[in-house]
Scaffold this motif. Structure first.
Motif: not given
Length: 421
Positions: A44-71
């Protein structure tokens, strides 16, 4: 706390540094560790709190990890659903910035434009898809979008999707994606319909709440001018003679009102453009680009069109017309005073809007200072009186009282309205 403390990988940390990010916001500090553990999240967070980075960064990291190690199999692995074209573009820009040192691909799809470029990108293959619900369903029906390998789903601005009538489309999408997935759910408010949807699609979610919708940033200086309705244009022109107002986002309740205010400002020699749901996608993007580059000084917007607008160093938000939904006021003025910066919010209030102001002040828990010394005062100036409950139907909410207009945007909220719009 720093981003290094959140166990983010080096390519993401390098991207964040180049973007000027130093410390995570509260929503990022709480959400990122949870998501990196592949848990569902209810935020529960309003605009301007930085929530885009809050979900974008983990998504990028998890998918990158899967791409490298669990293709795994090719295809779309993460889907971000968002209510407006502007917000979809904004999220796409964030993924491009944060993931520039990774090999993951993404694309953005939305309605109102030709689908050719979007379908070409989908045919080339993407890992992350950012989409508005209507265009997504259309391309799914045409078999351009296949989600059988989806691992992560994000519903962003869920309450706004409810307001715009997209919840049924969202439910159709959810019915056609794998049940086994990580789901991330963000909403600024939690009305019953949104809470019910969250309960049906999340599995043992971790709940994160930051900056409740009823609060406004302390860095925003708020004020209100009581003014006759037919003098608002003159007052706006007068205020904008102050060259210290380098940028101003002006809000109206209707699309026609936004066009009219922008036209009147240009007639007065003040460069302005309007942005709303009736504008073509190209026109909306040009207006936003011109505003960000300071080619124009004023952007006039309706509430839904402005959702997702993120302009650095926006100095002023001006409510040419007060919203009849008090939470909308918080979202509006949250466009300025972001990330600890100072901002100024100015509101015009005519006789018919006093009730709206009362509801806003109840929500934020404080009186907004009144500017008395100006040349266009309301004839019966003064702070609004407490709301008198309708004697015939005391159960009516403020938004159901006679004379209150429906929220504006690409699709109005489906309600029965009383009196003239």
């Amino acid at each position: 706390m720093t981003f290094e403390n959140l166990n983010l990988i080096e390519p993401l940390l390098r991207a964040l540094k180049s973007e000027g990010y130093t410390q995570p916001t509260p929503i990022q500090a709480q959400a990122i560790p949870v998501l990196l553990q592949r848990k569902d999240l209810l935020g529960c967070a309003q605009t301007g709190t930085g929530k885009t980075a809050a979900f974008a960064l983990p998504i990028l990291q998890l998918l990158h990890t899967d791409e490298l190690y669990v293709k795994g199999p090719a295809g779309i692995k993460a889907l971000i659903l968002t209510p407006t074209r502007e917000l979809a573009v904004q999220i796409g820009e964030s993924f491009a910035a944060y993931g520039k040192h990774l090999r993951l691909s993404h694309t953005v799809i939305f309605g109102g434009v030709s689908q050719r470029n979007q379908t070409d990108a989908l045919k080339a293959g993407v890992d992350i898809l950012i989409a508005t619900p209507g265009r997504l369903l259309d391309l799914m029906d045409q078999r351009f979008v296949k989600l059988q390998n989806l691992k992560m789903l994000v519903l962003d601005e869920a309450d706004r999707m409810l307001d715009m009538g997209f919840i049924h489309d969202v439910k159709k999408v959810i019915a056609r994606i794998p049940a086994k997935r990580q789901t991330i759910f963000f909403s600024a408010t939690m009305p019953p319909e949104i809470a019910s949807l969250a309960n049906t699609i999340l599995t043992n979610p971790v709940k994160v709440e930051v900056t409740p919708v009823s609060s406004t940033a302390n860095t925003i200086k708020q004020s209100v001018y009581f003014v006759e309705k037919n003098n608002k244009r003159k007052l706006l022109n007068l205020l904008l003679q102050d060259k210290s107002i380098s940028t101003a986002l002006v809000f109206t309740r209707t699309k026609h009102g936004a066009d009219r205010v922008a036209r009147q400002l240009n007639d007065a020699g003040i460069r302005a453009e309007a942005i709303h749901g009736n504008k073509s996608q190209g026109a909306r993007q040009r207006a936003l680009t011109n505003f960000k580059s300071r080619t124009i000084r004023v952007l006039v917007a309706t509430d839904i069109a402005a959702r997702g607008i993120d302009v650095e160093k926006l100095t002023h938000v001006i409510n040419f017309e007060l919203p009849n939904v008090p939470e909308t006021y918080v979202h509006r003025i949250g466009r300025t005073g972001r990330a600890g910066a100072n901002g100024i919010s100015i509101s015009f209030c005519d006789e018919e809007e006093k009730e709206f102001l009362t509801d806003i002040q109840k929500l934020i828990g404080k009186k907004i200072p009144v500017v008395q010394d100006h040349p266009y005062p309301l004839q019966r100036a003064g702070m609004p009186q407490p709301v008198v409950t309708n004697r015939q139907n005391p159960s009516r909410t403020p938004s159901q009282r006679p004379g209150n207009a429906a929220p504006t945007g690409d699709k109005p909220k489906k309600k029965k309205w009383y009196g003239k719009r």
